[in-house]
Design a protein around this motif. Structure first.
Motif, PDB file in Angstrom:
ATOM      1  N   PRO A 124     -20.727  13.860 -19.801  1.00  0.00           N
ATOM      2  CA  PRO A 124     -21.710  13.345 -20.744  1.00  0.00           C
ATOM      3  C   PRO A 124     -22.408  14.282 -21.397  1.00  0.00           C
ATOM      4  CG  PRO A 124     -21.768  12.162 -18.607  1.00  0.00           C
ATOM      5  CD  PRO A 124     -20.915  13.405 -18.548  1.00  0.00           C
ATOM      6  N   MET A 125     -22.816  15.267 -20.950  1.00  0.00           N
ATOM      7  CA  MET A 125     -23.795  16.256 -21.667  1.00  0.00           C
ATOM      8  C   MET A 125     -22.785  16.920 -22.685  1.00  0.00           C
ATOM      9  SD  MET A 125     -25.940  19.565 -20.503  1.00  0.00           S
ATOM     10  CE  MET A 125     -24.486  20.656 -20.314  1.00  0.00           C
ATOM     11  N   CYS A 126     -21.624  17.713 -21.923  1.00  0.00           N
ATOM     12  CA  CYS A 126     -20.876  18.262 -23.057  1.00  0.00           C
ATOM     13  C   CYS A 126     -20.336  17.290 -24.308  1.00  0.00           C
ATOM     14  CB  CYS A 126     -19.639  18.843 -22.403  1.00  0.00           C
ATOM     15  SG  CYS A 126     -19.962  20.045 -20.861  1.00  0.00           S
ATOM     16  N   ALA A 127     -19.980  16.218 -23.797  1.00  0.00           N
ATOM     17  CA  ALA A 127     -19.515  15.158 -24.932  1.00  0.00           C
ATOM     18  C   ALA A 127     -20.627  14.880 -26.007  1.00  0.00           C
ATOM     19  CB  ALA A 127     -18.868  14.116 -24.196  1.00  0.00           C
ATOM     20  N   SER A 128     -21.651  14.830 -25.639  1.00  0.00           N
ATOM     21  CA  SER A 128     -22.625  14.462 -26.278  1.00  0.00           C
ATOM     22  C   SER A 128     -23.003  15.456 -27.166  1.00  0.00           C
ATOM     23  CB  SER A 128     -24.178  14.039 -25.617  1.00  0.00           C
ATOM     24  OG  SER A 128     -25.226  13.712 -26.363  1.00  0.00           O
ATOM     25  N   LEU A 129     -23.304  16.957 -26.724  1.00  0.00           N
ATOM     26  CA  LEU A 129     -23.440  17.954 -27.389  1.00  0.00           C
ATOM     27  C   LEU A 129     -22.334  18.370 -28.631  1.00  0.00           C
ATOM     28  CD1 LEU A 129     -25.154  20.363 -24.970  1.00  0.00           C
ATOM     29  CD2 LEU A 129     -26.451  19.262 -26.644  1.00  0.00           C
ATOM     30  N   MET A 130     -21.066  18.423 -28.095  1.00  0.00           N
ATOM     31  CA  MET A 130     -20.115  18.492 -29.025  1.00  0.00           C
ATOM     32  C   MET A 130     -19.896  17.336 -29.963  1.00  0.00           C
ATOM     33  SD  MET A 130     -19.104  21.521 -28.055  1.00  0.00           S
ATOM     34  CE  MET A 130     -20.941  21.775 -27.335  1.00  0.00           C
ATOM     35  N   GLY A 131     -20.241  16.101 -29.793  1.00  0.00           N
ATOM     36  CA  GLY A 131     -20.234  15.301 -30.703  1.00  0.00           C
ATOM     37  C   GLY A 131     -21.256  15.460 -31.667  1.00  0.00           C
ATOM     38  N   ARG A 132     -22.457  15.873 -31.438  1.00  0.00           N
ATOM     39  CA  ARG A 132     -23.530  16.498 -32.462  1.00  0.00           C
ATOM     40  C   ARG A 132     -22.701  17.467 -33.376  1.00  0.00           C
ATOM     41  NH1 ARG A 132     -29.513  16.792 -30.352  1.00  0.00           N
ATOM     42  NH2 ARG A 132     -29.526  17.414 -32.452  1.00  0.00           N
ATOM     43  N   VAL A 133     -22.229  18.729 -32.580  1.00  0.00           N
ATOM     44  CA  VAL A 133     -21.765  19.613 -33.473  1.00  0.00           C
ATOM     45  C   VAL A 133     -20.667  19.124 -34.286  1.00  0.00           C
ATOM     46  CG1 VAL A 133     -20.218  21.816 -33.323  1.00  0.00           C
ATOM     47  CG2 VAL A 133     -22.098  21.246 -31.965  1.00  0.00           C
ATOM     48  N   GLU A 134     -19.756  18.285 -33.926  1.00  0.00           N
ATOM     49  CA  GLU A 134     -18.634  17.732 -34.651  1.00  0.00           C
ATOM     50  C   GLU A 134     -19.109  16.788 -35.817  1.00  0.00           C
ATOM     51  OE1 GLU A 134     -14.395  15.851 -33.093  1.00  0.00           O
ATOM     52  OE2 GLU A 134     -16.016  14.822 -32.844  1.00  0.00           O
ATOM     53  N   ARG A 135     -20.242  16.175 -35.885  1.00  0.00           N
ATOM     54  CA  ARG A 135     -20.779  15.203 -36.865  1.00  0.00           C
ATOM     55  C   ARG A 135     -21.459  16.248 -37.644  1.00  0.00           C
ATOM     56  NH1 ARG A 135     -21.333  11.945 -32.398  1.00  0.00           N
ATOM     57  NH2 ARG A 135     -23.728  12.906 -32.175  1.00  0.00           N
ATOM     58  N   SER A 136     -21.813  17.510 -37.620  1.00  0.00           N
ATOM     59  CA  SER A 136     -22.827  18.211 -38.466  1.00  0.00           C
ATOM     60  C   SER A 136     -21.951  18.802 -39.545  1.00  0.00           C
ATOM     61  CB  SER A 136     -23.315  19.314 -37.443  1.00  0.00           C
ATOM     62  OG  SER A 136     -22.443  20.313 -37.371  1.00  0.00           O
ATOM     63  N   SER A 137     -22.603  19.523 -40.514  1.00  0.00           N
ATOM     64  CA  SER A 137     -22.137  20.221 -41.661  1.00  0.00           C
ATOM     65  C   SER A 137     -21.591  21.509 -41.279  1.00  0.00           C
ATOM     66  CB  SER A 137     -23.053  20.267 -42.818  1.00  0.00           C
ATOM     67  OG  SER A 137     -24.132  21.178 -42.103  1.00  0.00           O
ATOM     68  N   LYS A 138     -21.790  22.024 -39.839  1.00  0.00           N
ATOM     69  CA  LYS A 138     -21.291  23.263 -39.266  1.00  0.00           C
ATOM     70  C   LYS A 138     -19.880  23.149 -38.574  1.00  0.00           C
ATOM     71  CE  LYS A 138     -24.247  26.411 -40.402  1.00  0.00           C
ATOM     72  NZ  LYS A 138     -23.802  27.940 -40.750  1.00  0.00           N
ATOM     73  N   CYS A 139     -19.464  21.818 -38.459  1.00  0.00           N
ATOM     74  CA  CYS A 139     -18.186  21.462 -37.681  1.00  0.00           C
ATOM     75  C   CYS A 139     -17.130  22.373 -38.144  1.00  0.00           C
ATOM     76  CB  CYS A 139     -17.756  20.109 -38.168  1.00  0.00           C
ATOM     77  SG  CYS A 139     -16.401  19.745 -37.202  1.00  0.00           S
ATOM     78  N   GLY A 140     -17.055  22.842 -39.477  1.00  0.00           N
ATOM     79  CA  GLY A 140     -15.960  23.615 -39.771  1.00  0.00           C
ATOM     80  C   GLY A 140     -15.998  25.226 -39.047  1.00  0.00           C
ATOM     81  N   GLU A 141     -17.275  25.583 -38.575  1.00  0.00           N
ATOM     82  CA  GLU A 141     -17.390  26.812 -38.166  1.00  0.00           C
ATOM     83  C   GLU A 141     -16.600  26.723 -36.548  1.00  0.00           C
ATOM     84  OE1 GLU A 141     -18.805  29.510 -39.820  1.00  0.00           O
ATOM     85  OE2 GLU A 141     -18.879  27.944 -41.329  1.00  0.00           O
ATOM     86  N   GLU A 183     -26.770  29.595 -31.731  1.00  0.00           N
ATOM     87  CA  GLU A 183     -26.784  30.676 -32.738  1.00  0.00           C
ATOM     88  C   GLU A 183     -25.982  30.382 -34.165  1.00  0.00           C
ATOM     89  OE1 GLU A 183     -25.108  34.458 -31.852  1.00  0.00           O
ATOM     90  OE2 GLU A 183     -26.400  34.663 -30.022  1.00  0.00           O
ATOM     91  N   GLU A 184     -24.949  29.510 -34.070  1.00  0.00           N
ATOM     92  CA  GLU A 184     -24.476  29.069 -35.288  1.00  0.00           C
ATOM     93  C   GLU A 184     -24.757  27.622 -35.913  1.00  0.00           C
ATOM     94  OE1 GLU A 184     -22.016  30.031 -38.395  1.00  0.00           O
ATOM     95  OE2 GLU A 184     -22.031  31.154 -36.810  1.00  0.00           O
ATOM     96  N   TYR A 185     -25.255  26.832 -34.946  1.00  0.00           N
ATOM     97  CA  TYR A 185     -25.345  25.391 -35.064  1.00  0.00           C
ATOM     98  C   TYR A 185     -27.036  25.230 -34.971  1.00  0.00           C
ATOM     99  CZ  TYR A 185     -25.884  20.282 -34.836  1.00  0.00           C
ATOM    100  OH  TYR A 185     -26.173  19.336 -35.133  1.00  0.00           O
TER     101      TYR A 185
END
Length: 107
Positions: free
Chosen positions: A33-50, A94-96
């Motif tokens: 659940p923690m991993c899925a939640s954090l990666m979901g945040r990254v995926e929905r962000s403008s930094k996803c392409g990074e 660092e990136e997001y």
């Protein structure tokens, strides 16, 4: 053209540029659940392409042992270095900057 004024890229220059263009690879357990939640945040962000986000359960092949990724997140930086667990989360932060709170926990 004079060799000292040449603008042709060198192999060294090309390799450095390729590393900068490379996405940060993240291998994680999507059932966590923690991993899925954090990666979901990254995926929905403008930094996803990074990032190249890879849920271990959706991948046929992994560059690491399945059990190792299940135990802790694995992050491969642009330079090819591998960061695991908390160090991997800090590398993502660092990136997001949306995960900057993770840095405060790790401090």
């Amino acid at each position: 053209m004079n060799a000292s004024t040449s603008t042709w890229p060198t192999k060294r220059h090309d390799a450095a540029k390729e590393r900068l263009d490379r996405r940060i690879e993240v291998l994680y357990d999507g059932k966590c659940p923690m991993c899925a939640s954090l990666m979901g945040r990254v995926e929905r962000s403008s930094k996803c392409g990074e990032f190249d986000l890879r849920d271990m359960h959706a991948e046929k092949r992994l560059p690491f042992k399945h059990e190792a990724v299940e135990k802790e997140i694995h992050v491969v930086g642009r330079d090819g270095r591998v960061y695991k667990g908390a160090h991997g989360l800090l590398k993502i932060a660092e990136e997001y900057r949306g995960l900057a709170f993770v840095e405060k926990i790790g401090a």
